[in-house]
Write a protein that holds these residues in place. Structure first.
Motif, short mmCIF file in Angstrom:
data_model
loop_
_atom_site.label_atom_id
_atom_site.label_comp_id
_atom_site.label_asym_id
_atom_site.label_seq_id
_atom_site.Cartn_x
_atom_site.Cartn_y
_atom_site.Cartn_z
N THR A 45 1.03 -1.25 0.00
CA THR A 45 0.07 0.16 0.12
C THR A 45 0.74 1.16 0.00
O THR A 45 0.51 2.14 -0.72
CB THR A 45 -0.96 0.01 1.10
OG1 THR A 45 -1.63 -1.07 1.04
CG2 THR A 45 -1.83 1.24 1.34
N VAL A 46 1.78 1.20 1.08
CA VAL A 46 2.79 2.26 0.94
C VAL A 46 3.56 2.73 -0.38
O VAL A 46 3.46 3.76 -1.04
CB VAL A 46 3.94 2.14 2.12
CG1 VAL A 46 5.11 3.05 1.93
CG2 VAL A 46 3.29 2.12 3.22
N ARG A 47 3.68 1.56 -1.07
CA ARG A 47 4.63 1.79 -2.34
C ARG A 47 3.57 2.38 -3.56
O ARG A 47 3.85 3.19 -4.18
CB ARG A 47 4.96 0.43 -3.07
CG ARG A 47 6.06 -0.21 -2.31
CD ARG A 47 6.51 -1.50 -2.90
NE ARG A 47 7.37 -1.37 -3.89
CZ ARG A 47 7.14 -1.82 -5.21
NH1 ARG A 47 5.75 -2.78 -5.26
NH2 ARG A 47 7.77 -1.96 -6.22
N LYS A 48 2.34 1.86 -3.49
CA LYS A 48 1.09 2.30 -4.43
C LYS A 48 0.90 3.81 -4.09
O LYS A 48 0.73 4.64 -5.10
CB LYS A 48 0.10 1.44 -4.27
CG LYS A 48 0.34 -0.01 -5.17
CD LYS A 48 -1.04 -0.84 -4.88
CE LYS A 48 -0.66 -2.43 -5.28
NZ LYS A 48 -1.94 -3.20 -4.85
N ARG B 211 0.97 2.91 -12.44
CA ARG B 211 2.07 3.46 -12.64
C ARG B 211 3.41 2.63 -12.34
O ARG B 211 4.52 2.42 -13.22
CB ARG B 211 2.76 4.98 -11.96
CG ARG B 211 3.58 5.57 -12.19
CD ARG B 211 3.79 6.91 -11.73
NE ARG B 211 5.18 7.48 -11.94
CZ ARG B 211 5.38 8.76 -12.30
NH1 ARG B 211 4.35 9.57 -12.61
NH2 ARG B 211 6.64 9.13 -12.29
N LEU B 212 3.34 1.84 -11.39
CA LEU B 212 4.18 0.91 -11.05
C LEU B 212 4.32 -0.43 -12.01
O LEU B 212 5.34 -0.94 -12.15
CB LEU B 212 3.60 0.37 -9.43
CG LEU B 212 4.09 0.84 -8.21
CD1 LEU B 212 3.60 0.10 -7.24
CD2 LEU B 212 5.62 0.70 -8.26
N ALA B 213 3.10 -0.73 -12.59
CA ALA B 213 3.23 -1.80 -13.67
C ALA B 213 3.71 -1.05 -14.81
O ALA B 213 4.64 -2.00 -15.53
CB ALA B 213 1.66 -2.03 -14.02
N ILE B 214 3.79 0.14 -15.09
CA ILE B 214 4.74 0.74 -16.27
C ILE B 214 6.18 1.06 -15.88
O ILE B 214 7.11 0.54 -16.72
CB ILE B 214 4.07 1.82 -16.69
CG1 ILE B 214 2.57 1.61 -17.33
CG2 ILE B 214 4.75 2.68 -17.72
CD1 ILE B 214 1.57 2.98 -17.39
N PRO C 176 8.29 -0.25 -12.90
CA PRO C 176 8.44 -1.19 -11.62
C PRO C 176 9.42 -0.80 -10.86
O PRO C 176 9.48 -1.25 -9.48
CB PRO C 176 8.54 -2.55 -12.19
CG PRO C 176 9.06 -2.58 -13.80
CD PRO C 176 8.24 -1.09 -14.14
N GLY C 177 10.54 -0.18 -11.35
CA GLY C 177 11.75 0.07 -10.30
C GLY C 177 11.60 1.68 -10.02
O GLY C 177 12.62 1.76 -9.17
N GLU C 178 10.78 2.32 -10.32
CA GLU C 178 10.71 3.70 -10.02
C GLU C 178 10.69 4.01 -8.54
O GLU C 178 11.46 4.77 -7.85
CB GLU C 178 9.60 4.35 -10.53
CG GLU C 178 9.75 6.06 -10.44
CD GLU C 178 8.37 6.60 -11.17
OE1 GLU C 178 8.79 7.69 -11.66
OE2 GLU C 178 7.26 6.13 -11.14
N TRP C 179 9.68 3.48 -7.92
CA TRP C 179 9.49 3.53 -6.32
C TRP C 179 10.92 2.99 -5.51
O TRP C 179 11.21 3.87 -4.71
CB TRP C 179 8.47 2.72 -5.88
CG TRP C 179 8.28 2.77 -4.16
CD1 TRP C 179 8.70 1.57 -3.76
CD2 TRP C 179 7.98 3.66 -3.34
NE1 TRP C 179 8.78 1.90 -2.42
CE2 TRP C 179 8.23 3.12 -2.34
CE3 TRP C 179 7.54 5.04 -3.56
CZ2 TRP C 179 7.92 3.92 -1.05
CZ3 TRP C 179 7.40 5.57 -2.39
CH2 TRP C 179 7.53 5.21 -1.43
#
Length: 587
Positions: free
Chosen positions: A44-47, A157-160, A162-165
């Motif tokens: 949840t924090v990542r999203k 955005r994470l799906a597109i 994935p390493g950004e966070w």
């Protein structure tokens, strides 16, 4: 063992890798306790953090939080920090002028609100904020993004990317500012205290040394505002050690929640301990016959017995018949009750220890992240705030002021370099404004405040806090305020504990009176006069309370009379009761 994380995003990664707690964060919803697992919290924090980045959050941007303590408060906080942002916790019930000042001074871009009530309270200030984030889905609008929508946006955005966070959270440095906390102070304009990741992380590690926690055996109830640095740092400690954090649903239901959750650790401010003590006393007063006599004798013994003296046969009997019930009323499993934020009356301290409730008093400031000293298991001395916290240095100035140095000292006051220089000298010593000394065993004792030393018209000095503590320790008084600055003699205002009146009125033969009539009665005044007379026997003649007034209402946070941590705002209360105070000095 100290865990090697140096930032708060690093702490979150450590938690995600080290624990699989099915009840990492727990809150009350629709009458039941809802559990959030370590994995769910981490995802949840990542999203949420990635969703904030999608909204345009950049490293260094400020995000305000106006919400009750909850898993959502913590997850939003960690999400902002992981994205490189800075969180600004705020209280919605402070004066509107102060709220407006904090929003403008901090330069908020985003604001999180936790409920419809808080959304409504903050609505007048929305025009200066770029985007509102609201927990309730129903509040979504063109200007307001809901929690659920932010989650969905972050997931996309994470799906597109994935390493950004991960890359962003790993880029956060320990020297970066993590939070901007405005001091609630009793006078003047709020000051924004800038605390870095290093400030807070060193506190977490120090707290873990002083209070080791076991994820297999310990759990915590969080009942203080997370906007207060004391509870927030402690919540980080809980999280970092893998124990479950239960969030109290309401400050008025803390007793009920303690019995339901049965935690092993809790943090309180002294006002809560005073309330708990008053409820114990009121309950005893409401019983009758032998049971009443036994309970009152036990409570009296707990208040009077030196806490470190060996228990007698009578004490052991009281423990089985009375004190055991008091501990069960607090859940029955508490092994750590940590008190901070304000001085704890030594008599109250001893009462809880004699009843087998393990209280540990500490001391610190928002500017020190916050802990400077704390009593802890095996190292406790009533009347002191304990030995120094790990990595903290203390020096006593020539005038008795406590000076502090260490990794928890703030970066400074936001936008106020001159005030920062006045508080932290060129050698790095922070001037606390508190007076005290270290005893020969290294325990710190607080003796007063530099600014809370009143000078009477006769040139004599009066320290109000110890007198107020002594005046408040009775069945009638919720709070008291000493008046002496520039006055010819000392007086006091008493504010009633309305919850206790039902138990007190029969003792004074006033059962038939309603509360308002009782508070105006000669019986209530005579009762307080006895308290004042007793306290006066221990004071210098210029400190003695010559006259007093009993108000017909309590003080409140909403009216601006108390700070969010329940300390009296002296200048506000003195202004509101100016007519009554002046009457005390009328010829």
């Amino acid at each position: 063992m100290t865990v090697a994380f140096t930032t708060l995003p690093g702490m979150l990664r450590h938690v995600g890798q080290s624990f699989k707690n099915p009840a990492a964060l727990v809150h009350r919803q629709d009458g039941t306790w809802v559990r959030i697992s370590t994995r769910e919290m981490f995802e949840t924090v990542r999203k949420i953090g990635t969703g904030l980045m999608e909204l345009g959050l950049r490293p260094g941007d400020k995000v305000g939080i106006v919400a009750d303590p909850s898993p959502f408060w913590m997850m939003l906080d960690l999400a902002v920090l992981g994205a490189g942002g800075i969180t600004v916790p705020m209280f919605s019930n402070i004066a509107p002028d102060n709220l407006q000042y904090e929003i403008k001074d901090s330069g908020l871009r985003f604001l999180f609100v936790g409920s419809e009530k808080q959304h409504q309270a903050m609505k007048p200030f929305f025009a200066s904020i770029e985007r509102i984030i609201a927990l309730p889905k129903s509040l979504e609008s063109e200007h307001c993004t809901s929690w659920d929508s932010l989650l969905e946006s972050g997931a996309r955005r994470l799906a597109i990317h994935p390493g950004e966070w991960d890359a962003g959270s790993e880029a956060v440095r320990e020297s970066d500012t993590a939070t901007l906390i405005y001091t609630s102070g009793s006078t003047g304009i709020p000051k924004g205290v800038e605390l870095t990741h290093r400030n807070l992380v060193t506190q977490i590690h120090g707290a873990a040394i002083r209070f080791p926690l076991d994820p297999q055996a310990d759990s915590a109830l969080s009942c203080l505002p997370l906007a207060h640095v004391f509870e927030r740092m402690v919540a980080y400690l809980y999280l970092s050690t893998g124990i479950s954090i239960y969030f109290a649903e309401d400050i008025k239901k803390v007793g009920e929640n303690l019995r339901e959750v049965r935690p092993t650790i809790v943090t309180f401010v002294p006002r809560l301990l005073e309330k708990i003590h008053a409820k114990f006393l009121a309950k005893a007063e409401m019983t009758s016959g032998f049971k009443r006599a036994l309970a009152l004798a036990a409570l009296r013994r707990a208040a009077e017995k030196p806490h470190d003296s060996p228990p007698t046969l009578k004490d052991k009997l009281f423990d089985v018949l009375v004190y055991h019930n008091l501990r069960e009323a607090l859940g029955g499993r508490l092994r750590l009750v940590i008190s901070g934020s304000a001085p704890l009356d030594p008599g109250l301290y001893s009462f809880f220890l004699n009843a087998g409730i393990p209280v540990y008093e500490g001391y610190g400031l928002t500017e020190t992240s916050p802990v400077l000293a704390v009593n802890y298991p095996g190292h406790r001395k009533v009347g002191t705030v304990g030995p120094l916290f790990p990595q903290v240095e203390i020096r006593i100035g020539d005038d008795g002021e406590i000076l502090a140095r260490g990794p928890g000292i703030m970066k400074g006051y936001h936008g106020k370099p001159e005030e920062t220089r006045q508080t932290i000298d060129s050698d790095g010593w922070l001037h606390t404004g508190d007076l005290g000394h270290l005893d020969n065993e290294g325990y710190l004792k607080i003796t007063g405040r530099k600014k809370e030393l009143f000078k009477t018209a006769n040139g004599k000095y009066v320290a109000p806090v110890p007198i107020e503590q002594a005046l408040t320790g009775n069945k009638l008084t919720d709070m008291s305020l000493v008046i002496a600055e520039g006055r010819p003699f000392t007086t006091a205002l008493f504010f009633p504990d309305v919850e206790n009146l039902k138990a007190l009125k029969p003792d004074l033969g006033c059962e038939a009176m309603d509360d308002a009539a009782f508070l105006r009665s000669e019986q209530a005044r005579a009762y307080l006069q006895g308290i004042v007379d007793e306290v006066n026997t221990k004071l210098n003649h210029w400190e003695k309370v010559q006259k007093f007034i009993l108000a017909e209402r309590t003080l409140s946070i909403d009216a601006g009379e108390l700070t969010p941590t329940m300390k009296i705002r002296r200048h506000v209360v003195e202004e509101k009761f100016r007519k009554e105070i002046n009457s005390l000095y009328a010829a």
